[in-house]
Write a protein that holds these residues in place. Structure first.
Motif, PDB file in Angstrom:
ATOM      1  N   LEU A 138       2.134   1.727  -3.693  1.00  0.00           N
ATOM      2  CA  LEU A 138       1.110   1.863  -4.479  1.00  0.00           C
ATOM      3  C   LEU A 138       0.645   3.717  -4.101  1.00  0.00           C
ATOM      4  CD1 LEU A 138      -1.480  -0.807  -4.313  1.00  0.00           C
ATOM      5  CD2 LEU A 138       0.309  -0.116  -6.405  1.00  0.00           C
ATOM      6  N   HIS A 139       0.618   3.900  -2.744  1.00  0.00           N
ATOM      7  CA  HIS A 139       0.469   5.485  -2.659  1.00  0.00           C
ATOM      8  C   HIS A 139       1.649   6.157  -3.391  1.00  0.00           C
ATOM      9  CE1 HIS A 139      -0.878   8.934  -0.304  1.00  0.00           C
ATOM     10  NE2 HIS A 139       0.168   9.048  -0.200  1.00  0.00           N
ATOM     11  N   ILE A 179       3.617   5.613  -5.823  1.00  0.00           N
ATOM     12  CA  ILE A 179       3.311   5.396  -7.338  1.00  0.00           C
ATOM     13  C   ILE A 179       2.401   6.425  -7.749  1.00  0.00           C
ATOM     14  CG2 ILE A 179       2.682   4.143  -9.252  1.00  0.00           C
ATOM     15  CD1 ILE A 179       4.204   1.712  -7.803  1.00  0.00           C
ATOM     16  N   SER A 180       1.055   6.301  -7.155  1.00  0.00           N
ATOM     17  CA  SER A 180      -0.074   7.075  -7.443  1.00  0.00           C
ATOM     18  C   SER A 180       0.107   8.407  -7.494  1.00  0.00           C
ATOM     19  CB  SER A 180      -1.334   6.635  -6.925  1.00  0.00           C
ATOM     20  OG  SER A 180      -1.234   7.247  -5.582  1.00  0.00           O
ATOM     21  N   MET A 204       3.636   9.129 -10.574  1.00  0.00           N
ATOM     22  CA  MET A 204       3.573   8.619 -11.974  1.00  0.00           C
ATOM     23  C   MET A 204       2.245   8.966 -12.755  1.00  0.00           C
ATOM     24  SD  MET A 204       5.341   4.673 -11.557  1.00  0.00           S
ATOM     25  CE  MET A 204       5.481   4.547 -13.287  1.00  0.00           C
ATOM     26  N   SER A 205       2.479   9.044 -13.941  1.00  0.00           N
ATOM     27  CA  SER A 205       1.139   9.509 -14.826  1.00  0.00           C
ATOM     28  C   SER A 205       0.789   8.264 -15.554  1.00  0.00           C
ATOM     29  CB  SER A 205       1.860  10.455 -15.833  1.00  0.00           C
ATOM     30  OG  SER A 205       2.758  10.000 -16.666  1.00  0.00           O
ATOM     31  N   ALA A 206       1.725   7.082 -15.625  1.00  0.00           N
ATOM     32  CA  ALA A 206       1.117   6.020 -16.205  1.00  0.00           C
ATOM     33  C   ALA A 206       1.490   4.743 -15.318  1.00  0.00           C
ATOM     34  CB  ALA A 206       2.113   5.743 -17.683  1.00  0.00           C
ATOM     35  N   SER A 207       0.820   3.707 -15.509  1.00  0.00           N
ATOM     36  CA  SER A 207       0.610   2.513 -14.826  1.00  0.00           C
ATOM     37  C   SER A 207       1.969   1.759 -15.107  1.00  0.00           C
ATOM     38  CB  SER A 207      -0.221   1.380 -14.741  1.00  0.00           C
ATOM     39  OG  SER A 207      -1.649   2.056 -14.464  1.00  0.00           O
ATOM     40  N   PRO A 208       2.964   1.124 -14.223  1.00  0.00           N
ATOM     41  CA  PRO A 208       4.242   0.552 -14.461  1.00  0.00           C
ATOM     42  C   PRO A 208       3.898  -0.796 -15.239  1.00  0.00           C
ATOM     43  CG  PRO A 208       3.783   0.339 -12.156  1.00  0.00           C
ATOM     44  CD  PRO A 208       2.651   1.271 -12.671  1.00  0.00           C
ATOM     45  N   ILE A 209       2.515  -1.581 -15.044  1.00  0.00           N
ATOM     46  CA  ILE A 209       2.302  -2.772 -15.621  1.00  0.00           C
ATOM     47  C   ILE A 209       0.939  -2.587 -16.254  1.00  0.00           C
ATOM     48  CG2 ILE A 209       1.855  -4.765 -15.061  1.00  0.00           C
ATOM     49  CD1 ILE A 209       3.668  -4.976 -12.632  1.00  0.00           C
ATOM     50  N   GLN A 210       0.724  -3.282 -17.281  1.00  0.00           N
ATOM     51  CA  GLN A 210      -0.597  -2.996 -18.227  1.00  0.00           C
ATOM     52  C   GLN A 210      -1.245  -4.336 -18.062  1.00  0.00           C
ATOM     53  OE1 GLN A 210      -2.370  -0.374 -19.177  1.00  0.00           O
ATOM     54  NE2 GLN A 210      -1.246   0.531 -17.918  1.00  0.00           N
ATOM     55  N   GLU A 249       0.862  -1.323  -0.004  1.00  0.00           N
ATOM     56  CA  GLU A 249       0.160   0.153  -0.088  1.00  0.00           C
ATOM     57  C   GLU A 249       0.803   1.285  -0.153  1.00  0.00           C
ATOM     58  OE1 GLU A 249      -4.247  -0.755   2.122  1.00  0.00           O
ATOM     59  OE2 GLU A 249      -2.162  -1.375   3.300  1.00  0.00           O
TER      60      GLU A 249
END
Length: 159
Positions: free
Chosen positions: A16-17, A19-20, A23-29, A13
């Protein structure tokens, strides 16, 4: 642990906090769900449910050192693991005392959920929730497999 409000965050968590907020894009799709794995008490009873009742196709499974089976419907795969001393427990989570449609479940799309519900009832299958209309126009019906996993059968909204 780092406190956020009144709640402590676990390491994931916290990550994730951070990263959110940076970052503007998710590291994984994620592309799609590849499979759902269920631990079951009786692989044969589950085979009758998923293949015999729901019409899934059994597909080859690697030679694992434990009992199980794999089933497919379209791109959807269900992997069954026969309960054993190194698996998790079979069936619906014991910490959940009430099985309902508003709890742990997975869904299969069918051509006509209302018709599926009628067919199931005519076969003597007990439904957890009979066919009902969702606010978006989809129709859904809920039943349980032999290990009491909650299964939804749904029909997409008509456009």
């Amino acid at each position: 642990p780092v406190a956020c409000g009144l709640r402590c965050l676990c390491p994931v968590e916290r990550l994730l906090h951070s990263i959110s907020s940076t970052m503007s894009a998710s590291p994984i799709q994620v592309k799609h769900i590849d499979h759902v794995t269920l631990v079951v008490r009786d692989v044969e009873a589950s085979r009758r449910f998923y293949v015999g009742l729901l019409g899934m196709q059994e597909v080859p499974r690697p030679a694992f050192a434990f009992d199980g089976a794999w089933f497919r419907a379209g791109a959807t795969l269900i992997h069954l693991i026969g309960e054993h001393d190194r698996s998790g427990p079979a069936g619906y989570p014991v910490e959940v005392l009430v099985r309902s449609s508003r709890n742990h479940h997975f869904a299969f799309e069918v051509e006509d959920a209302r018709s599926a519900a009628e067919k199931l009832k005519s076969l003597g299958v007990t439904l957890l929730d009979d066919a009902k209309l969702r606010p978006d126009g989809a129709v859904q019906v809920f039943l349980t497999d032999p290990d009491h996993h909650v299964v939804e059968l749904c029909t997409s909204p008509k456009n």
